[in-house]
Design an enzyme around this catalytic site. Structure first.
Site, mmCIF file in Angstrom:
data_model
loop_
_atom_site.group_PDB
_atom_site.id
_atom_site.type_symbol
_atom_site.label_atom_id
_atom_site.label_comp_id
_atom_site.label_asym_id
_atom_site.label_seq_id
_atom_site.Cartn_x
_atom_site.Cartn_y
_atom_site.Cartn_z
ATOM 1 N N ASP A 67 19.615 89.084 35.605
ATOM 2 C CA ASP A 67 20.507 89.605 36.283
ATOM 3 C C ASP A 67 21.258 90.748 34.566
ATOM 4 O O ASP A 67 20.429 90.645 33.665
ATOM 5 C CB ASP A 67 22.273 89.584 37.405
ATOM 6 C CG ASP A 67 22.439 88.805 35.649
ATOM 7 O OD1 ASP A 67 23.029 88.668 35.062
ATOM 8 O OD2 ASP A 67 24.433 88.618 36.848
ATOM 9 N N GLU A 120 23.841 86.282 47.589
ATOM 10 C CA GLU A 120 23.219 87.777 46.603
ATOM 11 C C GLU A 120 22.751 89.465 46.927
ATOM 12 O O GLU A 120 22.631 89.846 46.213
ATOM 13 C CB GLU A 120 21.504 86.929 46.479
ATOM 14 C CG GLU A 120 21.691 85.541 45.521
ATOM 15 C CD GLU A 120 22.425 85.759 44.206
ATOM 16 O OE1 GLU A 120 22.206 86.455 43.368
ATOM 17 O OE2 GLU A 120 22.793 85.339 43.689
ATOM 18 N N TYR A 157 14.209 89.692 41.281
ATOM 19 C CA TYR A 157 15.657 88.799 40.674
ATOM 20 C C TYR A 157 15.954 88.068 42.164
ATOM 21 O O TYR A 157 16.414 86.512 41.910
ATOM 22 C CB TYR A 157 16.976 89.811 40.762
ATOM 23 C CG TYR A 157 18.218 88.923 40.928
ATOM 24 C CD1 TYR A 157 18.122 88.616 39.758
ATOM 25 C CD2 TYR A 157 19.071 89.290 41.992
ATOM 26 C CE1 TYR A 157 19.513 87.233 39.573
ATOM 27 C CE2 TYR A 157 20.032 88.489 41.877
ATOM 28 C CZ TYR A 157 20.475 87.992 40.794
ATOM 29 O OH TYR A 157 21.733 87.508 40.926
#
Length: 289
Positions: A136, A35, A118
């Site tokens: 996203d 990520e 996020y």
């Protein structure tokens, strides 16, 4: 909303990319590393660096034991190298606060350095199968087209985007976690920004944008990012010299990497301010220790 979930999840099961951080045996740390690396960087560029990173630092403790400059060195050409420093700081915090294990609590994830809304939702969902809206750019685009009938979402994420994603989140955790990754994959592979492959979309028949005749985007201009000749490129050239060196680098070696002196000095000052370069005596520089 099952009319939305079922076709997307079925499509995902048949079309998902095989990626190492999605493998059943992938650790929460492996998901976290992916990520951080995938922020503003495409998958094909991330994969080689990701594999090397996990081979060298398979746990947060392995990374935390190294100098932050080693994380910057290993980041290589992924871009936005402050992410490497943040990931190193996160690894140290995981060791100090959570015994070296990536926490499965969403609030604890959000409290880690470098982990925003996020990223915390993505790790909680993808690594631990929890129910969170993972929003996203790809997800924002899918929801904007399918549910609101516009060609593109707002240029920057908005609170309305988050509310919309939350409103369509499946009620049970396993389905919500699968929906999060499936809707993201749909945006990456089919519902793309410039040339959406609507004929391949599992929800084409119920997409509000398609049903409206696929009206063109009519918002403010969406400017592409430039790189050639920018301060970002100058910073990258200077940082490449520091990465390649096993000892402190004289200023002359940095000067040789970028011809425009005012921009070069500005870029170097920025690297120092961001903690990516460390000034030493006699005009030498090195990666942070």
């Amino acid at each position: 909303m099952t009319g939305l979930y079922t076709p997307v999840l079925t499509w995902y099961d048949a079309n998902k990319r095989v990626l190492p951080w999605r493998e059943p045996g992938a650790s929460a740390w492996a998901v976290m590393v992916s990520e951080f690396m995938l922020q503003q960087t495409p998958v094909n560029r991330v994969l080689p660096a990701y594999v090397r990173w996990l081979e060298r630092w398979p746990t947060p403790a392995d990374l935390a034991a190294e100098a932050p400059g080693e994380a910057v060195r290993a980041w290589d050409r992924l871009g936005y190298p402050r992410r490497a420093l943040r990931l190193h700081a996160t690894a140290q915090a995981i060791v100090e606060r959570h015994g070296g294990e990536v926490p499965d609590d969403h609030a604890a994830l959000l409290a880690l350095p470098g982990v925003g809304t996020y990223t915390a939702a993505a790790i909680a969902s993808f690594a631990f199968g929890q129910r969170h809206a993972v929003v996203d750019t790809n997800v924002r685009r899918v929801l904007a087209r399918a549910l609101t009938g516009v060609a593109q979402p707002a240029i920057s994420p908005t609170a309305a985007d988050q509310r919309l994603a939350v409103s369509v989140l499946p009620a049970d955790e396993p389905t919500a976690a699968r929906w999060a990754v499936a809707s993201m994959e749909l945006g990456a592979l089919v519902c793309t920004a410039r040339t959406p492959h609507c004929a391949d979309c599992p929800i084409q028949s119920r997409c509000a944008w398609v049903l409206a005749g696929s009206p063109p985007y009519d918002g403010p201009p969406r400017k592409g990012q430039t790189y050639e000749g920018t301060d970002r490129q100058a910073r990258g050239r200077l940082l490449a010299v520091l990465r390649a060196a096993s000892a402190p680098v004289p200023k002359a070696a940095l000067d040789a990497s970028w011809p425009h002196a005012p921009q070069r000095e500005r870029a170097l000052d920025g690297l120092v301010a961001d903690g990516l370069a460390e000034p030493l005596s006699e005009g030498r520089y090195r990666l942070p220790r």
